[in-house]
Design an enzyme around this catalytic site. Structure first.
Site, PDB file in Angstrom:
ATOM      1  N   LYS A  34       0.816  -1.205   0.000  1.00 55.75           N
ATOM      2  CA  LYS A  34       0.000   0.000   0.000  1.00 55.75           C
ATOM      3  C   LYS A  34       0.851   1.256   0.000  1.00 55.75           C
ATOM      4  O   LYS A  34       0.518   2.224  -0.691  1.00 55.75           O
ATOM      5  CB  LYS A  34      -0.962  -0.066   1.184  1.00 55.75           C
ATOM      6  CG  LYS A  34      -0.834   1.022   2.168  1.00 55.75           C
ATOM      7  CD  LYS A  34      -1.477   0.681   3.458  1.00 55.75           C
ATOM      8  CE  LYS A  34      -0.444   0.808   4.548  1.00 55.75           C
ATOM      9  NZ  LYS A  34      -0.864   1.523   5.712  1.00 55.75           N
ATOM     10  N   THR A  35       1.944   1.237   0.716  1.00 57.16           N
ATOM     11  CA  THR A  35       2.791   2.436   0.733  1.00 57.16           C
ATOM     12  C   THR A  35       3.412   2.674  -0.639  1.00 57.16           C
ATOM     13  O   THR A  35       3.466   3.797  -1.122  1.00 57.16           O
ATOM     14  CB  THR A  35       3.905   2.304   1.785  1.00 57.16           C
ATOM     15  OG1 THR A  35       3.317   1.983   3.036  1.00 57.16           O
ATOM     16  CG2 THR A  35       4.662   3.600   1.928  1.00 57.16           C
ATOM     17  N   ASP A 204      -3.728   7.964   4.555  1.00 57.48           N
ATOM     18  CA  ASP A 204      -3.275   6.611   4.866  1.00 57.48           C
ATOM     19  C   ASP A 204      -4.061   6.082   6.070  1.00 57.48           C
ATOM     20  O   ASP A 204      -4.484   6.862   6.919  1.00 57.48           O
ATOM     21  CB  ASP A 204      -1.776   6.676   5.188  1.00 57.48           C
ATOM     22  CG  ASP A 204      -1.136   5.311   5.210  1.00 57.48           C
ATOM     23  OD1 ASP A 204      -1.726   4.373   4.656  1.00 57.48           O
ATOM     24  OD2 ASP A 204      -0.034   5.189   5.780  1.00 57.48           O
ATOM     25  N   GLU A 205      -4.230   4.782   6.166  1.00 55.61           N
ATOM     26  CA  GLU A 205      -4.887   4.172   7.336  1.00 55.61           C
ATOM     27  C   GLU A 205      -6.248   4.806   7.622  1.00 55.61           C
ATOM     28  O   GLU A 205      -6.560   5.159   8.768  1.00 55.61           O
ATOM     29  CB  GLU A 205      -4.003   4.303   8.584  1.00 55.61           C
ATOM     30  CG  GLU A 205      -2.594   3.771   8.437  1.00 55.61           C
ATOM     31  CD  GLU A 205      -2.491   2.267   8.615  1.00 55.61           C
ATOM     32  OE1 GLU A 205      -3.538   1.575   8.489  1.00 55.61           O
ATOM     33  OE2 GLU A 205      -1.383   1.777   8.853  1.00 55.61           O
ATOM     34  N   GLN A 235      -7.781  -4.229   9.771  1.00 54.82           N
ATOM     35  CA  GLN A 235      -6.680  -3.786  10.614  1.00 54.82           C
ATOM     36  C   GLN A 235      -7.077  -2.618  11.499  1.00 54.82           C
ATOM     37  O   GLN A 235      -6.226  -1.877  11.987  1.00 54.82           O
ATOM     38  CB  GLN A 235      -5.475  -3.403   9.754  1.00 54.82           C
ATOM     39  CG  GLN A 235      -4.855  -4.604   9.058  1.00 54.82           C
ATOM     40  CD  GLN A 235      -3.569  -4.246   8.345  1.00 54.82           C
ATOM     41  OE1 GLN A 235      -2.548  -3.990   8.978  1.00 54.82           O
ATOM     42  NE2 GLN A 235      -3.625  -4.217   7.023  1.00 54.82           N
ATOM     43  N   ARG A 541       2.141 -10.010  10.548  1.00 52.68           N
ATOM     44  CA  ARG A 541       3.470  -9.414  10.645  1.00 52.68           C
ATOM     45  C   ARG A 541       4.532 -10.409  10.209  1.00 52.68           C
ATOM     46  O   ARG A 541       5.651 -10.049   9.906  1.00 52.68           O
ATOM     47  CB  ARG A 541       3.800  -8.979  12.089  1.00 52.68           C
ATOM     48  CG  ARG A 541       2.861  -7.958  12.696  1.00 52.68           C
ATOM     49  CD  ARG A 541       2.669  -6.762  11.841  1.00 52.68           C
ATOM     50  NE  ARG A 541       1.464  -6.898  11.035  1.00 52.68           N
ATOM     51  CZ  ARG A 541       1.166  -6.115  10.012  1.00 52.68           C
ATOM     52  NH1 ARG A 541       2.008  -5.165   9.644  1.00 52.68           N
ATOM     53  NH2 ARG A 541       0.061  -6.278   9.325  1.00 52.68           N
TER      54      ARG A 541
END
Length: 599
Positions: A34-35, A204-205, A235, A541
């Site tokens: 995503k980044t 973002d987020e 998330q 993770r």
DNA sequence: CTGGTGCGATTTTTT
DNA sequence: ATCGCACCAG
């Protein structure tokens, strides 16, 4: 003009990057790049769509995310060719705006941002009887501010607190957002100026926005609605601080022209891990249609370990870490030759992380690791702004930086500082810090941090650098300085793990009551869903190997807990894991050095 | 004012 | 179990 970065994107990512007009929601599962997509999109806007970087605003939650994005954008846009867009956290961007505009609200542009400790002090002066009371009060006030829409009446001391803030020309973190919001709501000229400037907004987020942040984005989004949000409902783990997943789920209602794109290919984890994590979170009801997949090598099965108690848990992890280091010796960390994945099974300390639900779980792990000679670091352990000496530094600097106003200083220090500021006006920040360390008796850690933080300002005279330095200090820039390459196993809470990745991950304390955590009574359905998302975040993770541990009994806060395995473990299909039980090891009564024998 | 004592609370956290 | 705080005694 090179757009070759487009070739490294998958079709969905490319679609997101090349969408330049109108509202866009990118549903990006864990580890789906995503980044990269976000940064490429900014580069594309500038290089291909001809958007002036000055017209782009990118908002993140953490400074880490902002920093990362800046790095990548600088790389993609070329060093000198373009100026950087405005990229920052909600708070830092708002602070910047307020530095320009806050006079409209009746504050000075050199307002200070209070730390938590200072907020408490303020509340005690405003009438809180005791520290715990002030604490509770502060919590309520912050919660009140973070749910700005629900006007359920202000908590006690609210107006006193706000008045005290204003009287001292101070704001707290929550107010940074709220003030800008108020500014925009009440002063159309200002709003229009920023709306005109930030024609392209990226967030973002997005699933983590609380109501004020959500409203800020809404109000600032111009008529063209060039708003691109990225997020993942699975998330969303910050409801407890006011985040509302609904903002994410309702995006298309808010922006009916919105296009929705999904990033579903996970590049981080093995298929086994991705599948298991999906199976866990798919039990939730409040989520967005999406399925994560990975086409990497199948990978090891997940290991689920049942152990006796938290001590045994720690010891098992420790010995497993030794094995993973590459067998016989654990002194590989001295040499840099070992690269993750170069030779399967050979990892370095920094490739491994231990995750837990409660900070309280860190202690036994640290103790055992220390005995075993395994270097480890506890992430987000001590907060620098909570150190008493750092606090002193802050008020001293404030005193030096501004008109003395409300400097709350012990008289003695005040005296020595006045002379300091007189004699030192021509000298550097470096000198200043040296002086300060004498006056405040800074301990080594604080001093080192201060020096690191001052680094970017060293070539300026302190008259110019001090205000910016102080501003950084107040926005908490200090916690950036942890070394991500430290040769140590990382210990951290599942929350703190968000956004990070490790080749090997141990998740411990997977017992009913701890995961999902039942503080008092049993958690509500919503809370269970949030905990399930948290577990999902923790699992994703892991890149290569994932270990899930649960204990038959555990001492928590001094008293023992019974240990049924977490119900979340039931959601993982059997083919994906191997389960083992560690039988109770009869230990001779001697406690000391006993563990060493295991290794 | 300072040091000892006892009591209570102790998710998760950014900025 | 542990830590921080409030309170009290010297």
């Amino acid at each position: 003009m090179s757009l070759e970065f487009l070739n490294e994107l998958n079709p969905q990512q490319r679609q997101a990057v090349c969408h330049t007009q109108g509202p866009l929601m990118i549903v990006a599962g864990a580890g789906t790049g995503k980044t990269r997509t976000l940064t490429c999109r900014i580069a594309y806007l500038v290089r291909e769509a001809g958007v002036d970087p000055a017209n782009i605003l990118a908002l993140t939650f953490t400074r880490r995310a902002a920093w990362e994005m800046k790095q990548r954008i600088a790389h993609l846009l070329g060093e000198k060719e373009f100026m950087l867009p405005e990229i920052g956290t909600f708070h830092s961007v708002c602070a910047k705006i307020l530095r320009e505009e806050i006079s409209v609200l009746g504050y000075d542009r050199d307002f200070v941002i209070l730390t938590e400790e200072e907020q408490i002090d303020l509340l005690r002066e405003a009438g809180a009887k005791s520290r715990p009371e002030a604490n509770a009060c502060l919590k309520q006030i912050s919660a009140f501010k973070n749910r700005r829409c629900a006007e359920t009446g202000a908590p006690p001391l609210f107006s006193e607190y706000q008045a005290a803030l204003k009287q001292r020309n101070a704001t707290d973190f929550d107010d940074l957002i709220l003030h800008v919001l108020r500014l925009f709501e009440t002063t159309p000229q200002i709003l229009n100026r920023y709306m005109d400037r930030f024609r392209h907004i990226l967030v973002d987020e997005y699933q983590d926005l609380n109501p004020p942040q959500y409203m800020l984005v809404r109000i600032l989004t111009g008529p063209d609605q060039n708003l691109c949000v990225v997020g993942d409902a699975d998330q969303a783990i910050y409801a407890f601080r006011g985040a509302q997943v609904e903002n994410f789920l309702n995006f298309q209602k808010d922006y009916p022209r919105a296009e929705i794109l999904r990033l579903e290919q996970n590049y981080r984890s093995s298929p086994v891990i991705v599948k298991a994590a999906e199976q866990v979170v798919s039990r939730n009801t409040l989520r967005m249609e999406k399925r994560l997949w990975s086409d990497a090598e199948t990978g090891e099965r997940i290991r689920i370990m049942e152990v006796g108690d938290e001590k045994q848990e720690a010891r098992w992890i420790a010995s497993r870490i030794e094995t993973l280091l590459g067998g016989t010796s654990m002194f590989h960390h001295d040499t840099d030759r070992i690269q993750a994945g170069e030779d399967p099974g050979h990892y370095s300390f920094s490739d491994m992380a231990v995750l837990f639900r409660l900070r309280a779980q860190a202690r036994p792990l640290q103790a055992t690791f220390e005995q075993a000679g395994i270097p480890c670091r506890l992430l987000s352990g001590e907060r620098l702004d909570r150190r008493p000496d750092m606090r002193q530094v802050r008020s001293l600097l404030r005193f030096l930086a501004g008109p003395e106003k409300d400097a709350v200083l012990p008289g003695m220090l005040k005296a020595s500082l006045i002379s300091l500021s007189k004699t030192r006006e021509q000298s550097s920040l470096q000198d200043l810090i040296r002086e300060l360390s004498g006056i405040c008796h800074l301990d080594e850690i604080t001093l080192r941090s201060l020096k690191a933080m001052a680094l970017p300002y060293l070539n300026l005279t302190w008259g110019t650098s001090l205000p910016s330095f102080l501003h950084d200090l107040c926005l908490g820039r200090e916690s950036d300085l942890f070394d991500p390459r430290a040769q140590a196993v990382t210990l951290l809470t599942m929350h703190a793990a968000k956004g990070l990745e490790f080749p090997v991950v141990f998740i411990c304390g997977l017992e009913e009551g701890l995961m999902p955590y039942a503080r008092d009574g049993s958690p509500s359905a919503d809370e269970i869903e949030e905990e399930r998302r948290l577990f999902h975040v923790a699992m994703t993770r892991a890149m290569k190997e994932l270990y899930l541990l649960h204990a038959r009994t555990r001492i928590l806060y001094g008293s023992p807990l019974p240990g049924e395995p977490s119900p979340f473990l039931q959601d993982i299909e059997e083919a994906l894991f191997q389960a083992d039980v560690l039988k109770k090891k009869s230990r001779p009564p001697k406690k000391e050095n006993q563990q060493l024998g295991l290794f």
